[in-house]
Write a protein that holds these residues in place. Structure first.
Motif, short mmCIF file in Angstrom:
data_model
loop_
_atom_site.label_atom_id
_atom_site.label_comp_id
_atom_site.label_asym_id
_atom_site.label_seq_id
_atom_site.Cartn_x
_atom_site.Cartn_y
_atom_site.Cartn_z
N UNK A 1 42.88 78.33 25.07
CA UNK A 1 42.40 77.09 25.69
C UNK A 1 43.55 76.12 25.91
N UNK A 2 43.56 75.51 27.04
CA UNK A 2 44.55 74.47 27.35
C UNK A 2 43.79 73.22 27.78
N UNK A 3 43.11 72.59 26.82
CA UNK A 3 42.37 71.38 27.15
C UNK A 3 42.90 70.20 26.34
N UNK A 4 42.87 69.03 26.96
CA UNK A 4 43.35 67.80 26.33
C UNK A 4 42.15 66.97 25.87
N UNK A 5 42.39 65.94 25.06
CA UNK A 5 41.29 65.08 24.64
C UNK A 5 40.50 64.55 25.84
N UNK A 6 39.19 64.63 25.73
CA UNK A 6 38.31 64.20 26.81
C UNK A 6 37.91 65.34 27.74
N UNK A 7 38.54 66.49 27.61
CA UNK A 7 38.22 67.63 28.48
C UNK A 7 37.29 68.60 27.76
N UNK A 8 36.63 69.43 28.56
CA UNK A 8 35.64 70.36 28.02
C UNK A 8 35.82 71.74 28.65
N UNK A 9 35.57 72.75 27.83
CA UNK A 9 35.60 74.14 28.28
C UNK A 9 34.21 74.73 28.07
N UNK A 10 33.67 75.38 29.10
CA UNK A 10 32.37 76.06 29.00
C UNK A 10 32.54 77.50 29.45
#
Length: 145
Positions: free
Chosen positions: A9-18
């Protein structure tokens, strides 16, 4: 056992992965009886939300359990929608800020799904509903309306 590698996963604060994942479910042992999930692998929706203080994990799926009735030992089937949430702090100082399903960036989806399913089970798995005669007057009123 089904796991999810969080390093992908390459997500930052405030982002979401589904994503939809297929989770392998193991049979449950309850009161000396064995209950089988049918099918063994169920589609589940996994959501990972990154916050500034940690990560929120959400898992939802539908399961059907087959096994003996608590009352008469005949076949019983139980359909359950499952929805679970876990939190892992970025720097957990307390055990309550850490999820037991995450180890070395691997999220154990099978163990989490098993525990979430166990928490949603009714007190008794029955082949037929057990009506309470004390509520019969309300049931009659509901049927008339």
């Amino acid at each position: 056992m089904t796991t999810f590698n969080l390093r992908t996963l390459k997500i930052r604060p405030g982002e979401q992965f589904r994503d939809e994942r297929e989770i392998e479910l193991e049979p449950l042992e309850l009161g000396g009886q064995r209950y089988l999930p049918v099918p063994e692998k169920v589609p589940a929706e996994l959501t990972v939300t990154r916050a500034s203080s940690g990560t929120v994990f959400e898992l939802s799926f539908h399961v059907r359990l087959h096994g003996p009735c608590f009352r008469c030992l005949e076949d019983a089937v139980l359909d359950l929608p499952i929805s679970a949430r876990e939190y892992q702090a970025t720097s957990p100082e307390d055990e309550e800020l850490r999820t037991p399903y995450l180890e070395k960036d691997q999220l154990d989806l099978s163990a989490w799904a098993r525990d979430a399913l166990a928490l949603e089970l009714p007190d008794k798995i029955l082949c037929k509903d057990e009506p309470d005669s004390r509520w019969s007057a309300l049931a009659e009123l509901r049927d008339r309306l």
